[in-house]
Each structure stands twice: as structure tokens, then as C-alpha cells.
Scaffold this active site. Structure first.
Site, PDB file in Angstrom:
ATOM      1  N   CYS A   1      -1.408   0.647   7.432  1.00 32.45           N
ATOM      2  CA  CYS A   1      -2.852   0.362   7.541  1.00 32.45           C
ATOM      3  C   CYS A   1      -3.221  -0.859   6.704  1.00 32.45           C
ATOM      4  O   CYS A   1      -3.355  -1.968   7.219  1.00 32.45           O
ATOM      5  CB  CYS A   1      -3.691   1.568   7.099  1.00 32.45           C
ATOM      6  N   ARG A   2      -3.393  -0.667   5.382  1.00 35.26           N
ATOM      7  CA  ARG A   2      -3.962  -1.731   4.549  1.00 35.26           C
ATOM      8  C   ARG A   2      -3.044  -2.925   4.365  1.00 35.26           C
ATOM      9  O   ARG A   2      -3.484  -4.077   4.500  1.00 35.26           O
ATOM     10  CB  ARG A   2      -4.357  -1.160   3.177  1.00 35.26           C
ATOM     11  N   SER A   3      -1.777  -2.686   4.005  1.00 38.09           N
ATOM     12  CA  SER A   3      -0.940  -3.855   3.667  1.00 38.09           C
ATOM     13  C   SER A   3      -0.587  -4.717   4.884  1.00 38.09           C
ATOM     14  O   SER A   3      -0.564  -5.945   4.755  1.00 38.09           O
ATOM     15  CB  SER A   3       0.298  -3.462   2.852  1.00 38.09           C
TER      16      SER A   3
ATOM     17  N   CYS B   1       0.863  -1.187   0.000  1.00 36.21           N
ATOM     18  CA  CYS B   1       0.000   0.000   0.000  1.00 36.21           C
ATOM     19  C   CYS B   1       0.897   1.234   0.000  1.00 36.21           C
ATOM     20  O   CYS B   1       2.047   1.155  -0.446  1.00 36.21           O
ATOM     21  CB  CYS B   1      -0.972  -0.033   1.182  1.00 36.21           C
TER      22      CYS B   1
ATOM     23  N   ASN C   1       2.293   1.442   4.434  1.00 34.31           N
ATOM     24  CA  ASN C   1       2.603   0.163   5.098  1.00 34.31           C
ATOM     25  C   ASN C   1       2.298   0.206   6.605  1.00 34.31           C
ATOM     26  O   ASN C   1       2.977  -0.434   7.407  1.00 34.31           O
ATOM     27  CB  ASN C   1       4.078  -0.246   4.857  1.00 34.31           C
TER      28      ASN C   1
ATOM     29  N   ASP D   1      -8.118   3.699   1.077  1.00 36.46           N
ATOM     30  CA  ASP D   1      -7.229   4.157   2.144  1.00 36.46           C
ATOM     31  C   ASP D   1      -8.058   4.589   3.367  1.00 36.46           C
ATOM     32  O   ASP D   1      -8.840   5.541   3.276  1.00 36.46           O
ATOM     33  CB  ASP D   1      -6.423   5.333   1.593  1.00 36.46           C
TER      34      ASP D   1
HETATM   35  P1  4NP Z   1      -1.795   2.770   4.123  1.00 38.23           P
HETATM   36  O1  4NP Z   1      -2.450   4.109   4.723  1.00 38.23           O
HETATM   37  O2  4NP Z   1      -1.241   3.140   2.773  1.00 38.23           O
HETATM   38  O3  4NP Z   1      -2.947   1.839   4.025  1.00 38.23           O
HETATM   39  O4  4NP Z   1      -0.736   2.331   5.104  1.00 38.23           O
HETATM   40  C1  4NP Z   1      -1.777   5.322   4.839  1.00 38.23           C
HETATM   41  C2  4NP Z   1      -0.904   5.537   5.880  1.00 38.23           C
HETATM   42  C3  4NP Z   1      -0.265   6.755   6.001  1.00 38.23           C
HETATM   43  C4  4NP Z   1      -0.502   7.740   5.072  1.00 38.23           C
HETATM   44  C5  4NP Z   1      -1.362   7.530   4.021  1.00 38.23           C
HETATM   45  C6  4NP Z   1      -2.003   6.317   3.892  1.00 38.23           C
HETATM   46  N1  4NP Z   1       0.125   9.013   5.202  1.00 38.23           N
HETATM   47  O5  4NP Z   1      -0.154   9.920   4.397  1.00 38.23           O
HETATM   48  O6  4NP Z   1       0.968   9.176   6.110  1.00 38.23           O
END
Ligand code: 4NP
Length: 165
Positions: free
Chosen positions: A19-21, A14, A17, A129
Site C-alpha cells: 500500500c504505502r511504500s 512500510c 509493501n 496505514d
Molecule cells: P502497507 O499496508 O504497510 O502500507 O503495505 C499493509 C498491508 C498489509 C497489511 C498491513 C498493512 N497486512 O496486515 O497484511
């Protein structure tokens, strides 16, 4: 051919790294364990914002509610080596798919695809997201990554059985 070149290895990617992944990794580990499938599993981000960070507390909470402990995961960024280390790299959304493809070295062994391509009727769709969302958004992510993980594990088990024939 080195033995590792044939080995099943699955990487979920993602943006951050956190939340989703890591949730996809946790859901896949659970499905693989339940099915008796052994393979390398990991997750990474296309961005470096959260390198070294633990998963978001909401991701940890939702995974724990589903009997999976992802609290020890550590954010890391996708590397060129990942394209040889893993046989499959799954993107959680289209922007990350583009980011992965932009890094893909010529001749790397990994097949790159969208995670939700695994789920009939959801091909090409993103796992949204949840970072700026609420706990319900994280629960929706868990449901989606679990659906995809279950299909993938069943597919990999069937492939392994066919290869033994
Ligand atoms: P992820 O979510 O891609 O599912 O881990 C996010 C985590 C952090 C951010 C964006 C999306 N950020 O902008 O810091």
C-alpha cells in the site's frame, strides 16, 4: 571507494509493501522524472506477509488516477543489503522506523528517517496505514507521499547542484 558507495538511492519502507511504500515509490519516481533527477528508487516491507504480491488494487487505482503505474511492483521484505544499496531509507510510520533500525547493520551507509520528516510541520508523523480503510484513505496517502517526495526531490537536486560547484 566504489562508485556505488556515493550514489543516491532511495528506499521507502512500510509494513506490507503493498500500500504505502509502493505509492511513495511511485510518487517519488514521478517527481524525480519531472525534475530530471536520476537515482535508484525502490520500496520494501518490514514484514513478509506480501512477498511476491502486487500492490493493493486501491493503491494501484489511486496512483493510476495520478498518472503513475505501480501495477508491476512486487512485494519484498527489507534486507540487510538494503542498508548499503541505498543512501536513504524512509519509514512510513514509527513502528516501521523501529523495525528498520532493529535491522540496521553497523556501518551501513543508509541514513534512516521518517518520510514525513521531509515536510515542514509534519516531522515525526506517520503516513497512516490505509489497508483496513477505504479509497479515501489511499487518496490521503497519495497526497502525503507526494508532498514528501516533492520536497525530497528538490533537496536532492539542490545537493547535486552544490556538489558540482
Ligand atoms: P502497507 O499496508 O504497510 O502500507 O503495505 C499493509 C498491508 C498489509 C497489511 C498491513 C498493512 N497486512 O496486515 O497484511
Amino acid at each position: 571507494m566504489a562508485e556505488t558507495e556515493n550514489k543516491l538511492g532511495v528506499l521507502f519502507v512500510c509494513l506490507g509493501n503493498i500500500c504505502r511504500s509502493p505509492m511513495a515509490e511511485g510518487a517519488f519516481r514521478l517527481a524525480a522524472k519531472n525534475a530530471g533527477l536520476t537515482c535508484e528508487v525502490d520500496s520494501a516491507g518490514t514484514a513478509g506477509y506480501h512477498v511476491g504480491d502486487p500492490p493493493d488494487w486501491r493503491a494501484v487505482k489511486v496512483a493510476a488516477a495520478n498518472c503513475v503505474d505501480i501495477s508491476a511492483a512486487t512485494g519484498r521484505q527489507l534486507t540487510a543489503q538494503d542498508f548499503d544499496r541505498f543512501s536513504h531509507i524512509f519509514a512510513l510510520d514509527k513502528a516501521n522506523l523501529a523495525g528498520i533500525k532493529a535491522m540496521q547493520p553497523r556501518g551501513g551507509r543508509a541514513q534512516v528517517a521518517m518520510l514525513m520528516d521531509a515536510v515542514e510541520g509534519r516531522e515525526g508523523e506517520a503516513v497512516k496505514d490505509p489497508y483496513y480503510g477505504n479509497i479515501g484513505d489511499f487518496e490521503a496517502v497519495w497526497a502525503e507521499v507526494t508532498q514528501a517526495a516533492d520536497v525530497l526531490v528538490a533537496r536532492f537536486k539542490a545537493d547535486a547542484a552544490a556538489a558540482r560547484l
